[in-house]
Design a protein around this motif. Structure first.
Motif, PDB file in Angstrom:
ATOM      1  N   ASP A  46     -28.113  18.617  51.236  1.00  0.00           N
ATOM      2  CA  ASP A  46     -28.661  19.725  52.023  1.00  0.00           C
ATOM      3  C   ASP A  46     -28.851  20.998  51.192  1.00  0.00           C
ATOM      4  N   GLY A  47     -29.315  20.822  49.956  1.00  0.00           N
ATOM      5  CA  GLY A  47     -29.612  21.966  49.110  1.00  0.00           C
ATOM      6  C   GLY A  47     -28.441  22.531  48.351  1.00  0.00           C
ATOM      7  N   ASN A  48     -27.299  21.846  48.372  1.00  0.00           N
ATOM      8  CA  ASN A  48     -26.136  22.230  47.580  1.00  0.00           C
ATOM      9  C   ASN A  48     -25.608  21.009  46.845  1.00  0.00           C
ATOM     10  N   MET A  49     -24.746  21.239  45.868  1.00  0.00           N
ATOM     11  CA  MET A  49     -24.086  20.138  45.179  1.00  0.00           C
ATOM     12  C   MET A  49     -22.714  19.937  45.806  1.00  0.00           C
ATOM     13  N   LEU A  50     -22.440  18.724  46.226  1.00  0.00           N
ATOM     14  CA  LEU A  50     -21.204  18.383  46.925  1.00  0.00           C
ATOM     15  C   LEU A  50     -20.359  17.474  46.027  1.00  0.00           C
ATOM     16  N   ILE A  51     -19.113  17.889  45.769  1.00  0.00           N
ATOM     17  CA  ILE A  51     -18.208  17.055  44.967  1.00  0.00           C
ATOM     18  C   ILE A  51     -17.719  15.893  45.826  1.00  0.00           C
ATOM     19  N   VAL A  52     -17.920  14.653  45.328  1.00  0.00           N
ATOM     20  CA  VAL A  52     -17.543  13.467  46.093  1.00  0.00           C
ATOM     21  C   VAL A  52     -16.445  12.650  45.414  1.00  0.00           C
ATOM     22  N   LYS A  53     -16.130  12.960  44.160  1.00  0.00           N
ATOM     23  CA  LYS A  53     -15.070  12.243  43.456  1.00  0.00           C
ATOM     24  C   LYS A  53     -14.568  13.113  42.314  1.00  0.00           C
ATOM     25  N   THR A  54     -13.253  13.107  42.099  1.00  0.00           N
ATOM     26  CA  THR A  54     -12.682  13.861  40.973  1.00  0.00           C
ATOM     27  C   THR A  54     -11.618  13.045  40.258  1.00  0.00           C
ATOM     28  N   TRP A  55     -11.441  13.368  38.975  1.00  0.00           N
ATOM     29  CA  TRP A  55     -10.348  12.829  38.165  1.00  0.00           C
ATOM     30  C   TRP A  55      -9.653  14.010  37.493  1.00  0.00           C
ATOM     31  N   ARG A  56      -8.354  14.148  37.697  1.00  0.00           N
ATOM     32  CA  ARG A  56      -7.599  15.258  37.135  1.00  0.00           C
ATOM     33  C   ARG A  56      -6.820  14.797  35.907  1.00  0.00           C
ATOM     34  N   PRO A  57      -6.611  15.682  34.953  1.00  0.00           N
ATOM     35  CA  PRO A  57      -5.761  15.308  33.803  1.00  0.00           C
ATOM     36  C   PRO A  57      -4.367  14.930  34.278  1.00  0.00           C
ATOM     37  N   GLU A  58      -3.825  13.882  33.731  1.00  0.00           N
ATOM     38  CA  GLU A  58      -2.493  13.443  34.128  1.00  0.00           C
ATOM     39  C   GLU A  58      -1.459  14.525  33.827  1.00  0.00           C
ATOM     40  N   GLY A 110     -20.782   2.031  44.138  1.00  0.00           N
ATOM     41  CA  GLY A 110     -20.033   1.067  43.339  1.00  0.00           C
ATOM     42  C   GLY A 110     -19.777   1.518  41.915  1.00  0.00           C
ATOM     43  N   PHE A 111     -20.639   2.377  41.387  1.00  0.00           N
ATOM     44  CA  PHE A 111     -20.476   2.818  40.007  1.00  0.00           C
ATOM     45  C   PHE A 111     -19.192   3.620  39.803  1.00  0.00           C
ATOM     46  N   VAL A 112     -18.657   4.219  40.890  1.00  0.00           N
ATOM     47  CA  VAL A 112     -17.439   5.027  40.769  1.00  0.00           C
ATOM     48  C   VAL A 112     -16.264   4.165  40.323  1.00  0.00           C
ATOM     49  N   THR A 113     -16.193   2.934  40.828  1.00  0.00           N
ATOM     50  CA  THR A 113     -15.118   2.030  40.423  1.00  0.00           C
ATOM     51  C   THR A 113     -15.185   1.738  38.926  1.00  0.00           C
ATOM     52  N   VAL A 114     -16.382   1.493  38.437  1.00  0.00           N
ATOM     53  CA  VAL A 114     -16.576   1.246  37.001  1.00  0.00           C
ATOM     54  C   VAL A 114     -16.264   2.501  36.200  1.00  0.00           C
ATOM     55  N   ALA A 115     -16.640   3.656  36.744  1.00  0.00           N
ATOM     56  CA  ALA A 115     -16.478   4.922  36.030  1.00  0.00           C
ATOM     57  C   ALA A 115     -15.028   5.382  35.935  1.00  0.00           C
TER      58      ALA A 115
END
Length: 264
Positions: A114-126, A87-92
């Motif tokens: 599983d021992g790696n960092m997985l990207i789950v959300k991104t924001w790109r510059p407009e 839920g914090f993603v909506t606020v973020a």
């Protein structure tokens, strides 16, 4: 993972099935049993039995006789349920989009998987036309800024749990890296990997941890870009402090004003 596999409670078949689901990437146009075997290290004969079962349960789909496997509707439903828990993603989102625009860099959330960092959300510059890292991309814990920000926020007990998922070499250096980046996070509020150990020389990044109430461990919020656009000097002069301010806003809005770095 090495210790877990010796535990009688550990279900190895279930673990292998989940490992197969983790093998799929957003850029894949399906995977065959051989490709899955190569990615996971699971014998092809075992992969064949597991993919058949996963198809029967709806976690994978398989079309024509020579078609490849793809994630199925059950996996999609499970992913949507998991996403709703963040839920914090909506606020973020408005905060992080504004940050991406201001510093002209990719902003994202990475979790340990599983021992790696997985990207789950991104924001790109407009208006950006550059190719960026995207959801589903994996990074090593020990040599990525997202990884060391996550690691530095862990308690000793959490760190020891993480070590069971890492390679023997990474686990041996984990305590030293943990201790150094805990200090860096407390001093600066953010963490970044030195160029000589960074897993990718083409990408530079800075990250800070955040502990959402929805899950039991920290996540990393990062800013990243090509090294030509994001120098170490710019990280320390602008992007790192801006990232910390943005995450502080998120903490205030979600009621998590305390430090994400564990006390011990």
């Amino acid at each position: 993972m090495r210790d877990l596999e010796q535990d009688r409670r550990y279900a190895n078949t279930l673990a292998r099935g989940l490992k197969i689901l983790r093998a799929f990437r957003p850029s894949d146009n399906g995977l065959g049993n051989l490709e899955i075997s190569e990615r996971t290290g699971i014998p092809r004969s075992t992969v064949s039995r597991l993919t058949f079962t996963l198809c029967a349960l709806g976690y994978l789909t398989h079309g024509r006789h020579f078609d490849k496997y793809r994630l199925g509707p059950a996996a999609l439903a499970l992913g949507n349920i998991a996403s709703a828990a963040f839920g914090f993603v909506t606020v973020a989102s408005p905060i992080m989009q504004a940050l991406a625009n201001k510093v002209n860099a990719l902003v994202g959330v990475a979790i340990q998987d599983d021992g790696n960092m997985l990207i789950v959300k991104t924001w790109r510059p407009e208006g950006s036309g550059t190719i960026w890292l995207d959801v589903g991309y994996r990074m090593p814990v020990m040599t990525s800024s997202s990884g060391i920000a996550y690691l530095g926020a862990l308690s000793r007990e959490e760190r020891e749990k993480l070590e069971t998922l890492l390679s023997v070499e990474a686990a041996e250096m984990c305590e030293e890296v943990w201790d150094y980046h805990r200090s860096q996070l407390r001093r600066l509020g953010y963490a970044c990997v030195c160029e000589d150990v960074r897993y990718s020389r083409a990408i530079n990044a800075v990250a800070t941890p955040f502990r959402p109430s929805e899950i039991g461990e920290p996540v990393s919020i990062f800013c990243g870009a090509n090294v030509d656009d994001l120098s170490n000097a710019r990280i320390h002069e602008q992007v790192g402090p801006e990232l910390v301010q943005a995450v502080d806003k998120l903490k205030a809005l979600t009621g998590h004003a305390v430090s994400a770095v564990a006390s011990a």
